[in-house]
Design a protein around this motif. Structure first.
Motif, mmCIF file in Angstrom:
data_model
loop_
_atom_site.group_PDB
_atom_site.id
_atom_site.type_symbol
_atom_site.label_atom_id
_atom_site.label_comp_id
_atom_site.label_asym_id
_atom_site.label_seq_id
_atom_site.Cartn_x
_atom_site.Cartn_y
_atom_site.Cartn_z
ATOM 1 N N UNK A 77 0.827 -1.171 0.000
ATOM 2 C CA UNK A 77 0.000 0.000 0.000
ATOM 3 C C UNK A 77 0.881 1.247 0.000
ATOM 4 N N UNK A 78 0.382 2.290 -0.610
ATOM 5 C CA UNK A 78 1.158 3.516 -0.731
ATOM 6 C C UNK A 78 0.538 4.695 0.026
ATOM 7 N N UNK A 79 -0.487 4.422 0.812
ATOM 8 C CA UNK A 79 -1.072 5.541 1.560
ATOM 9 C C UNK A 79 -0.339 5.739 2.888
ATOM 10 N N UNK A 80 -0.650 6.790 3.563
ATOM 11 C CA UNK A 80 0.078 7.151 4.780
ATOM 12 C C UNK A 80 -0.471 6.495 6.044
ATOM 13 N N UNK A 81 -1.589 5.773 5.953
ATOM 14 C CA UNK A 81 -2.172 5.145 7.134
ATOM 15 C C UNK A 81 -1.502 3.805 7.420
ATOM 16 N N UNK A 82 -1.414 3.502 8.685
ATOM 17 C CA UNK A 82 -0.802 2.257 9.122
ATOM 18 C C UNK A 82 -1.744 1.078 8.860
ATOM 19 N N UNK A 83 -1.176 -0.092 8.631
ATOM 20 C CA UNK A 83 -1.967 -1.304 8.426
ATOM 21 C C UNK A 83 -2.331 -1.962 9.762
ATOM 22 N N UNK A 84 -1.771 -1.488 10.841
ATOM 23 C CA UNK A 84 -2.003 -2.074 12.151
ATOM 24 C C UNK A 84 -3.172 -1.386 12.829
ATOM 25 N N UNK A 85 -4.081 -2.203 13.371
ATOM 26 C CA UNK A 85 -5.249 -1.691 14.089
ATOM 27 C C UNK A 85 -5.089 -2.022 15.563
ATOM 28 N N UNK A 86 -5.211 -1.013 16.420
ATOM 29 C CA UNK A 86 -5.113 -1.214 17.864
ATOM 30 C C UNK A 86 -6.492 -0.988 18.475
ATOM 31 N N UNK A 87 -7.193 -2.074 18.893
ATOM 32 C CA UNK A 87 -8.511 -1.882 19.511
ATOM 33 C C UNK A 87 -8.374 -1.128 20.835
ATOM 34 N N UNK A 88 -9.371 -0.270 21.116
ATOM 35 C CA UNK A 88 -9.321 0.566 22.313
ATOM 36 C C UNK A 88 -10.700 0.596 22.958
ATOM 37 N N UNK A 89 -10.744 0.406 24.273
ATOM 38 C CA UNK A 89 -11.998 0.513 25.007
ATOM 39 C C UNK A 89 -12.450 1.962 25.045
ATOM 40 N N UNK A 90 -13.751 2.160 25.255
ATOM 41 C CA UNK A 90 -14.306 3.517 25.297
ATOM 42 C C UNK A 90 -13.732 4.327 26.457
ATOM 43 N N UNK A 91 -13.520 3.693 27.604
ATOM 44 C CA UNK A 91 -12.993 4.455 28.740
ATOM 45 C C UNK A 91 -11.565 4.927 28.475
ATOM 46 N N UNK A 92 -10.766 4.149 27.764
ATOM 47 C CA UNK A 92 -9.414 4.566 27.397
ATOM 48 C C UNK A 92 -9.480 5.702 26.380
#
Length: 78
Positions: free
Chosen positions: A1-16
């Protein structure tokens, strides 16, 4: 991919997520682990009234430091 976004997804709870948003505006907030606070063990709403939601999702709590508010609970009704 050539876009600037990372391929890694970090799930996050709503309170965090909310505590990080509060820190950005200068409020010292600390997320707590879900289902560890006494506030989360009580019923959220009474089911005796017609406008009361039947399902409520607990998204955890946030501790606000340096304020008169001890704990903020994040819930979702629906």
């Amino acid at each position: 991919m050539h876009d600037s976004e990372s391929d890694t997804f970090h799930p996050m709870n709503k309170n965090v997520e909310f505590s990080q948003s509060l820190k950005k505006i200068g409020i010292d907030a600390e997320p707590r682990q879900i289902d560890t606070d006494e506030v989360e063990k009580e019923n959220y709403y009474s089911k005796n009234y017609s406008h009361t939601p039947s399902m409520v999702t607990n998204h955890g709590t946030i501790v606000l430091k340096g304020t008169n508010i001890d704990v903020v609970q994040i819930i979702q009704k629906g």
